[in-house]
Scaffold this active site. Structure first.
Site, PDB file in Angstrom:
ATOM      1  N   PRO A 146      11.934 -12.332  -1.358  1.00  0.00           N
ATOM      2  CA  PRO A 146      10.955 -12.651  -0.399  1.00  0.00           C
ATOM      3  C   PRO A 146      10.091 -11.482  -0.228  1.00  0.00           C
ATOM      4  O   PRO A 146      10.766 -10.320   0.085  1.00  0.00           O
ATOM      5  CB  PRO A 146      11.523 -13.482   0.801  1.00  0.00           C
ATOM      6  N   ARG A 147       8.936 -11.574  -0.023  1.00  0.00           N
ATOM      7  CA  ARG A 147       7.990 -10.478   0.372  1.00  0.00           C
ATOM      8  C   ARG A 147       8.096 -10.134   1.661  1.00  0.00           C
ATOM      9  O   ARG A 147       7.933  -8.838   1.810  1.00  0.00           O
ATOM     10  CB  ARG A 147       6.464 -11.078   0.203  1.00  0.00           C
ATOM     11  N   GLU A 169       5.023  -3.277 -11.750  1.00  0.00           N
ATOM     12  CA  GLU A 169       6.334  -2.880 -11.643  1.00  0.00           C
ATOM     13  C   GLU A 169       7.424  -3.422 -12.723  1.00  0.00           C
ATOM     14  O   GLU A 169       7.878  -2.661 -13.246  1.00  0.00           O
ATOM     15  CB  GLU A 169       6.865  -3.215 -10.138  1.00  0.00           C
ATOM     16  N   GLU A 205       0.920  -1.204   0.129  1.00  0.00           N
ATOM     17  CA  GLU A 205      -0.021  -0.093  -0.089  1.00  0.00           C
ATOM     18  C   GLU A 205       0.854   1.254  -0.121  1.00  0.00           C
ATOM     19  O   GLU A 205       0.647   2.379  -0.720  1.00  0.00           O
ATOM     20  CB  GLU A 205      -0.874  -0.061   1.138  1.00  0.00           C
ATOM     21  N   MET A 263      15.404  -3.722   1.343  1.00  0.00           N
ATOM     22  CA  MET A 263      14.089  -3.127   1.050  1.00  0.00           C
ATOM     23  C   MET A 263      14.386  -1.918  -0.009  1.00  0.00           C
ATOM     24  O   MET A 263      15.264  -1.155  -0.052  1.00  0.00           O
ATOM     25  CB  MET A 263      13.659  -2.458   2.614  1.00  0.00           C
ATOM     26  N   GLY A 264      13.401  -1.750  -0.990  1.00  0.00           N
ATOM     27  CA  GLY A 264      13.157  -0.680  -1.750  1.00  0.00           C
ATOM     28  C   GLY A 264      14.026  -0.888  -2.983  1.00  0.00           C
ATOM     29  O   GLY A 264      14.138   0.102  -3.722  1.00  0.00           O
ATOM     30  N   GLU A 265      14.641  -2.092  -3.219  1.00  0.00           N
ATOM     31  CA  GLU A 265      15.334  -2.232  -4.705  1.00  0.00           C
ATOM     32  C   GLU A 265      14.766  -3.090  -5.535  1.00  0.00           C
ATOM     33  O   GLU A 265      15.273  -3.521  -6.522  1.00  0.00           O
ATOM     34  CB  GLU A 265      16.458  -3.020  -4.260  1.00  0.00           C
ATOM     35  N   ASN A 322       2.334  -6.815  -7.285  1.00  0.00           N
ATOM     36  CA  ASN A 322       2.192  -5.792  -8.217  1.00  0.00           C
ATOM     37  C   ASN A 322       2.877  -6.183  -9.661  1.00  0.00           C
ATOM     38  O   ASN A 322       3.887  -6.312  -9.783  1.00  0.00           O
ATOM     39  CB  ASN A 322       2.789  -4.426  -7.911  1.00  0.00           C
TER      40      ASN A 322
END
Length: 437
Positions: free
Chosen positions: A268-269, A338, A61, A309-311, A335
């Site tokens: 992994p999520r 992306e 989100e 995170m964020g890559e 998603n």
């Protein structure tokens, strides 16, 4: 006493009975710099002033709402912007994306006292909920303090709709306090209406996810990544779940029989599973490099664990093909846009309940391949690796779908700005009834 009041009382009683279990979960979903008291609405009281509040439950989100948050920061520099999340990973993503540009708090648990305290202390002018994080007491507290509530990118999966419908009286009473729903698709709009949201308050805006921003810096950084990996076929498996990684590793083993140099970037999520997934890879005989440790895969490395995170968008942009997780197991998918936005061929499994319309749009444009098991996934990857023209066609089709469906962001920003202006005009510079009582 109204039936809705009886139902709300029963809901509150159930929450209090379940509070030990709820608090145990919350105890784990925390970060050292945030007091757990935020879950009870114990935040510092804000001074009077214009204030926009965006709630985005978790990482997905936050990513979806990111263009909206950036747009609000640009349009309304006079207002403080506060973002809340439910999860620690969501909090980390807010920090990585926005730093000190926004304030962050954890959302309180939906106890009556906690939500009233939170709204009274935050004193927002306007509340914007991303997607579907609807809590009866929280929305009720907003109504009592005169805070308009908007839902951006509103969606209701099959499961969520069934749950809300099971508690029809509670849902209807809650949704009558929602001022506007920007639904991402006609089916979602109809479900909000069926649950009791007034027809005139529901509008189909399209999906915010189509308004992904792909800048030159991201593409440059992805190119550097790809150079560091060497001349080899690379595929990314993003946002994966338990039970799915085993299938992905089996597919990769099949791919490597034809292309021994192929590299799988496995992401992994959930961060708490990074170590377990690394061990799973090793137990399958794979040599693993871990991105978080700064390890660069060499010629003998067949799996790079994207445990940062964020890559993920960078990984997608650097790959020859992308599998989007949560879709080979019954999670509902993540998603798909992306990888499509950066022109990387998209592959998914069949479990896509969370993004039915987006998945259908990509499929109709021949911009997505769907597979059902590890064997089919390996076959799809080999077909793409064997045929550069097919890779290019699939990637370009995905990017064209994203470009053709942009627009939800502008509609949502315009609605939020209009409502924000109305609230300020109605209640003065403080912006909410809370500041007047």
């Amino acid at each position: 006493m109204r039936r809705a009041d009886w139902v709300r009382a029963a809901y509150d009683g159930a929450l209090y009975l379940a509070s030990p279990l709820i608090w145990r979960r919350v105890w784990r979903e925390s970060v050292p710099t945030r007091p757990r008291g935020e879950r009870l609405g114990l935040i510092p009281a804000r001074p009077a002033g214009p204030r926009l509040w965006v709630h985005a439950a978790s990482v997905g989100e936050v990513v979806t709402a990111a263009p909206l948050i950036r747009g609000l920061l640009k349009r309304h520099p006079e207002a403080e912007l506060v973002v809340t999340t439910m999860t620690a990973t969501g909090a980390a993503r807010v920090e990585s994306l926005f730093g000190n540009e926004v304030s962050h708090h954890f959302l309180p648990l939906d106890f009556p006292g906690a939500t009233r305290r939170f709204i009274a202390r935050l004193a927002p002018t306007l509340a914007i909920i991303a997607e579907t994080e609807l809590w009866p007491n929280l929305i009720g507290a907003c109504a009592r303090h005169g805070v308009p509530v908007l839902i951006a990118n509103g969606r209701l999966s099959d499961g969520a709709f069934r749950t809300y419908r099971r508690f029809a009286t509670l849902s209807r009473d809650m949704l009558r306090h929602v001022d506007w729903v920007g639904a991402k698709a006609p089916a979602d709009a109809e479900r909000f209406r069926m649950l009791g949201c007034p027809d005139e308050r529901v509008e189909v805006t399209g999906a915010l996810k189509f308004d992904l921003q792909v800048d030159a810096r991201l593409l440059d950084e992805s190119e550097c990544l790809r150079t560091s990996w060497g001349r080899r076929f690379v595929w990314v498996a993003g946002s994966t779940h338990p039970g799915e990684e085993e299938l992905l590793l089996a597919a990769h083993a099949s791919v490597c029989r034809r292309y021994p140099e192929a590299l799988l970037v496995l992401v992994p999520r959930h961060p708490q599973r990074f170590a377990a997934v690394a061990e799973l890879c090793r137990s399958r005989g794979e040599r693993v490099a871990r991105r978080s440790c700064g390890e660069v895969p060499d010629a003998e490395t067949r799996v790079l664990l994207g445990d940062t995170m964020g890559e993920l968008m960078h990984f997608y942009a650097a790959a020859d093909a992308a599998f989007v997780g949560g879709s080979l197991v019954p999670v509902g998918g993540h998603n798909l846009l992306e990888p499509a936005a950066v022109g990387t061929p998209v592959i998914s499994g069949p479990y896509l309940d969370n993004l039915r319309e987006i998945a259908a749009t990509l499929a109709e444009a021949r911009a997505r391949r769907e597979v059902t098991d590890a064997e089919a996934l390996a076959g799809a990857l080999l077909e793409l690796f064997d045929d550069e023209a097919a890779r290019r066609r699939l990637g370009e089709a995905g990017r064209a779908v994203v470009d053709a469906n942009r627009g939800a962001l502008a509609k949502t920003l315009n609605e939020v700005s209009d409502r924000f202006g109305q609230a300020l005009a109605a209640y003065g510079p403080t912006g909410s009834e809370n500041q007047r009582v």
